[in-house]
Motif scaffolding. Sequence first.
Motif, PDB file in Angstrom:
ATOM      1  N   ILE A  61      39.948  31.070  33.808  1.00  0.00           N
ATOM      2  CA  ILE A  61      38.289  31.434  34.529  1.00  0.00           C
ATOM      3  C   ILE A  61      37.826  30.685  35.970  1.00  0.00           C
ATOM      4  O   ILE A  61      36.828  31.689  36.794  1.00  0.00           O
ATOM      5  CB  ILE A  61      37.944  30.137  33.424  1.00  0.00           C
ATOM      6  CG1 ILE A  61      37.829  30.359  32.050  1.00  0.00           C
ATOM      7  CG2 ILE A  61      35.879  30.231  33.245  1.00  0.00           C
ATOM      8  CD1 ILE A  61      36.775  29.929  30.825  1.00  0.00           C
ATOM      9  N   PHE A  62      38.350  30.207  36.124  1.00  0.00           N
ATOM     10  CA  PHE A  62      38.091  29.820  37.767  1.00  0.00           C
ATOM     11  C   PHE A  62      38.257  31.152  38.735  1.00  0.00           C
ATOM     12  O   PHE A  62      37.515  31.078  39.800  1.00  0.00           O
ATOM     13  CB  PHE A  62      39.066  28.726  38.213  1.00  0.00           C
ATOM     14  CG  PHE A  62      39.168  28.112  39.444  1.00  0.00           C
ATOM     15  CD1 PHE A  62      38.281  27.350  39.715  1.00  0.00           C
ATOM     16  CD2 PHE A  62      40.374  28.770  40.664  1.00  0.00           C
ATOM     17  CE1 PHE A  62      38.106  26.776  41.495  1.00  0.00           C
ATOM     18  CE2 PHE A  62      40.001  28.254  41.821  1.00  0.00           C
ATOM     19  CZ  PHE A  62      39.145  27.281  41.983  1.00  0.00           C
ATOM     20  N   TRP A  63      39.591  31.611  38.324  1.00  0.00           N
ATOM     21  CA  TRP A  63      40.126  32.535  39.532  1.00  0.00           C
ATOM     22  C   TRP A  63      39.164  33.261  39.068  1.00  0.00           C
ATOM     23  O   TRP A  63      38.403  34.841  40.403  1.00  0.00           O
ATOM     24  CB  TRP A  63      41.898  33.314  39.247  1.00  0.00           C
ATOM     25  CG  TRP A  63      42.174  31.711  40.076  1.00  0.00           C
ATOM     26  CD1 TRP A  63      43.005  30.524  39.313  1.00  0.00           C
ATOM     27  CD2 TRP A  63      42.726  31.207  41.123  1.00  0.00           C
ATOM     28  NE1 TRP A  63      43.851  29.747  40.252  1.00  0.00           N
ATOM     29  CE2 TRP A  63      43.651  30.736  41.969  1.00  0.00           C
ATOM     30  CE3 TRP A  63      42.114  32.401  42.474  1.00  0.00           C
ATOM     31  CZ2 TRP A  63      44.108  29.577  42.769  1.00  0.00           C
ATOM     32  CZ3 TRP A  63      42.301  31.565  44.109  1.00  0.00           C
ATOM     33  CH2 TRP A  63      43.159  30.554  43.685  1.00  0.00           C
ATOM     34  N   SER A  64      38.643  34.167  38.006  1.00  0.00           N
ATOM     35  CA  SER A  64      38.192  34.736  38.149  1.00  0.00           C
ATOM     36  C   SER A  64      36.489  34.534  38.150  1.00  0.00           C
ATOM     37  O   SER A  64      35.612  35.400  39.483  1.00  0.00           O
ATOM     38  CB  SER A  64      37.290  34.954  35.731  1.00  0.00           C
ATOM     39  OG  SER A  64      38.348  35.515  35.436  1.00  0.00           O
ATOM     40  N   LEU A  65      36.440  32.902  38.466  1.00  0.00           N
ATOM     41  CA  LEU A  65      35.374  33.216  39.410  1.00  0.00           C
ATOM     42  C   LEU A  65      35.243  33.578  40.434  1.00  0.00           C
ATOM     43  O   LEU A  65      33.960  33.355  41.366  1.00  0.00           O
ATOM     44  CB  LEU A  65      34.365  31.734  38.932  1.00  0.00           C
ATOM     45  CG  LEU A  65      33.977  31.734  37.420  1.00  0.00           C
ATOM     46  CD1 LEU A  65      33.560  29.684  37.178  1.00  0.00           C
ATOM     47  CD2 LEU A  65      32.647  32.287  37.279  1.00  0.00           C
ATOM     48  N   VAL A  66      36.179  32.546  41.462  1.00  0.00           N
ATOM     49  CA  VAL A  66      36.530  32.893  43.021  1.00  0.00           C
ATOM     50  C   VAL A  66      36.219  34.871  43.087  1.00  0.00           C
ATOM     51  O   VAL A  66      35.608  34.830  43.881  1.00  0.00           O
ATOM     52  CB  VAL A  66      37.864  32.581  43.119  1.00  0.00           C
ATOM     53  CG1 VAL A  66      38.327  32.715  44.268  1.00  0.00           C
ATOM     54  CG2 VAL A  66      37.853  31.215  42.320  1.00  0.00           C
ATOM     55  N   ILE A  67      36.887  35.608  42.572  1.00  0.00           N
ATOM     56  CA  ILE A  67      36.941  36.948  42.572  1.00  0.00           C
ATOM     57  C   ILE A  67      35.706  37.541  42.557  1.00  0.00           C
ATOM     58  O   ILE A  67      34.696  38.123  43.785  1.00  0.00           O
ATOM     59  CB  ILE A  67      38.629  37.486  41.285  1.00  0.00           C
ATOM     60  CG1 ILE A  67      39.774  36.851  42.096  1.00  0.00           C
ATOM     61  CG2 ILE A  67      38.282  38.964  42.128  1.00  0.00           C
ATOM     62  CD1 ILE A  67      40.765  37.233  41.110  1.00  0.00           C
ATOM     63  N   VAL A  68      34.702  37.092  41.278  1.00  0.00           N
ATOM     64  CA  VAL A  68      33.785  38.097  41.590  1.00  0.00           C
ATOM     65  C   VAL A  68      32.563  37.475  42.066  1.00  0.00           C
ATOM     66  O   VAL A  68      31.921  37.939  42.708  1.00  0.00           O
ATOM     67  CB  VAL A  68      33.156  37.147  39.791  1.00  0.00           C
ATOM     68  CG1 VAL A  68      31.843  37.843  39.763  1.00  0.00           C
ATOM     69  CG2 VAL A  68      34.002  37.986  38.510  1.00  0.00           C
ATOM     70  N   ILE A  69      32.320  36.082  41.985  1.00  0.00           N
ATOM     71  CA  ILE A  69      31.552  35.496  43.268  1.00  0.00           C
ATOM     72  C   ILE A  69      32.285  35.828  44.818  1.00  0.00           C
ATOM     73  O   ILE A  69      31.196  36.243  45.860  1.00  0.00           O
ATOM     74  CB  ILE A  69      31.327  33.534  43.535  1.00  0.00           C
ATOM     75  CG1 ILE A  69      30.960  33.734  42.155  1.00  0.00           C
ATOM     76  CG2 ILE A  69      30.339  34.014  44.496  1.00  0.00           C
ATOM     77  CD1 ILE A  69      30.658  32.695  41.276  1.00  0.00           C
ATOM     78  N   SER A  70      33.278  35.531  45.681  1.00  0.00           N
ATOM     79  CA  SER A  70      34.187  36.164  46.648  1.00  0.00           C
ATOM     80  C   SER A  70      34.417  37.313  46.991  1.00  0.00           C
ATOM     81  O   SER A  70      33.761  37.462  48.418  1.00  0.00           O
ATOM     82  CB  SER A  70      34.633  34.801  46.744  1.00  0.00           C
ATOM     83  OG  SER A  70      34.629  33.931  46.475  1.00  0.00           O
ATOM     84  N   VAL A  71      33.936  37.684  45.945  1.00  0.00           N
ATOM     85  CA  VAL A  71      35.195  39.710  46.899  1.00  0.00           C
ATOM     86  C   VAL A  71      33.759  40.107  46.247  1.00  0.00           C
ATOM     87  O   VAL A  71      33.274  41.421  46.668  1.00  0.00           O
ATOM     88  CB  VAL A  71      36.166  39.776  46.179  1.00  0.00           C
ATOM     89  CG1 VAL A  71      36.571  41.136  46.223  1.00  0.00           C
ATOM     90  CG2 VAL A  71      37.632  38.258  46.817  1.00  0.00           C
ATOM     91  N   LYS A  72      33.543  40.079  44.940  1.00  0.00           N
ATOM     92  CA  LYS A  72      32.210  40.898  44.958  1.00  0.00           C
ATOM     93  C   LYS A  72      31.044  40.872  44.905  1.00  0.00           C
ATOM     94  O   LYS A  72      30.279  41.734  45.959  1.00  0.00           O
ATOM     95  CB  LYS A  72      32.400  40.951  42.921  1.00  0.00           C
ATOM     96  CG  LYS A  72      31.196  42.091  42.064  1.00  0.00           C
ATOM     97  CD  LYS A  72      31.156  41.400  40.963  1.00  0.00           C
ATOM     98  CE  LYS A  72      29.852  42.471  40.310  1.00  0.00           C
ATOM     99  NZ  LYS A  72      29.932  41.945  38.899  1.00  0.00           N
ATOM    100  N   TYR A  73      30.671  39.641  45.460  1.00  0.00           N
ATOM    101  CA  TYR A  73      29.184  39.847  45.695  1.00  0.00           C
ATOM    102  C   TYR A  73      29.452  39.459  46.837  1.00  0.00           C
ATOM    103  O   TYR A  73      28.364  40.481  47.294  1.00  0.00           O
ATOM    104  CB  TYR A  73      28.463  38.073  45.000  1.00  0.00           C
ATOM    105  CG  TYR A  73      28.003  38.916  43.778  1.00  0.00           C
ATOM    106  CD1 TYR A  73      26.559  39.238  43.656  1.00  0.00           C
ATOM    107  CD2 TYR A  73      28.875  38.446  42.869  1.00  0.00           C
ATOM    108  CE1 TYR A  73      26.186  39.337  42.267  1.00  0.00           C
ATOM    109  CE2 TYR A  73      28.434  38.325  41.399  1.00  0.00           C
ATOM    110  CZ  TYR A  73      26.974  38.571  40.894  1.00  0.00           C
ATOM    111  OH  TYR A  73      26.457  38.841  39.721  1.00  0.00           O
ATOM    112  N   LEU A  74      29.734  38.902  47.595  1.00  0.00           N
ATOM    113  CA  LEU A  74      29.861  37.917  49.014  1.00  0.00           C
ATOM    114  C   LEU A  74      30.159  38.987  50.055  1.00  0.00           C
ATOM    115  O   LEU A  74      30.234  39.534  50.944  1.00  0.00           O
ATOM    116  CB  LEU A  74      30.240  37.814  49.908  1.00  0.00           C
ATOM    117  CG  LEU A  74      30.215  35.681  48.706  1.00  0.00           C
ATOM    118  CD1 LEU A  74      30.831  34.372  49.051  1.00  0.00           C
ATOM    119  CD2 LEU A  74      28.885  35.806  49.071  1.00  0.00           C
ATOM    120  N   VAL A  75      31.014  40.848  49.423  1.00  0.00           N
ATOM    121  CA  VAL A  75      32.481  40.994  50.232  1.00  0.00           C
ATOM    122  C   VAL A  75      31.004  42.480  49.992  1.00  0.00           C
ATOM    123  O   VAL A  75      31.521  43.283  50.595  1.00  0.00           O
ATOM    124  CB  VAL A  75      33.644  41.424  50.027  1.00  0.00           C
ATOM    125  CG1 VAL A  75      33.834  42.727  50.790  1.00  0.00           C
ATOM    126  CG2 VAL A  75      34.297  40.051  50.652  1.00  0.00           C
TER     127      VAL A  75
END
Length: 209
Positions: free
Chosen positions: A75-89
Amino acid sequence: MAETTPTDIHATTTGGHVERVTPRGRYLFVMSLAALGVVYGDIGTSPLYALRECFHGPHSIVPTPANILGVLSLIFWSLVIVISVKYLVFVLHADNHGEGGILSLTALATPIKPSGKSERRLLIAMGIFGAALLYGDGMITPAISILGAMEGLTVATPLFNSYVVPITIAIIVALFLVQSRGTAGIGKVFGPVTLVWFAVLAALGIMQI
């Protein structure tokens, strides 16, 4: 250049071009708080239902320390990837003069020198398909989220067993009635609520360290 008020996100030049104005100060805080309620409220609550389903139901796993840490890690790494990669990038850099959403991005993509009518039709079809998925998610997610939250009442007392569905329906109807006020109005209400929610989660987590 037209005068830009503190509530404007963009300023229009004399040539008809749109120039982006970066929000600052109090307006930036208000926008961030609204985005917290509209966007990150769903992201912050969905892991709770996912965590529950991992250890409850016919396909659940045994809640051993290793399994709990493994699920929390996913769950933690899914949130990190979704927010940091998908949204921010990607998501925040793909906009049509500050406007987002699948239809706005489709309108941005269609004028990019299509080789023929078939390519334009393909882009439009993809946009309509994405909009259909968005509408479907908009109908399913509130029902599942609110129903899951109301089911938590039965944990406190079984007296709420027969009231879970009626209360859920009433909340959903009320939410859709006020949704006509627009995203900004919804964000003003749910932004502070989501902020308090995250603060409580953080406090409870720190207490368990």
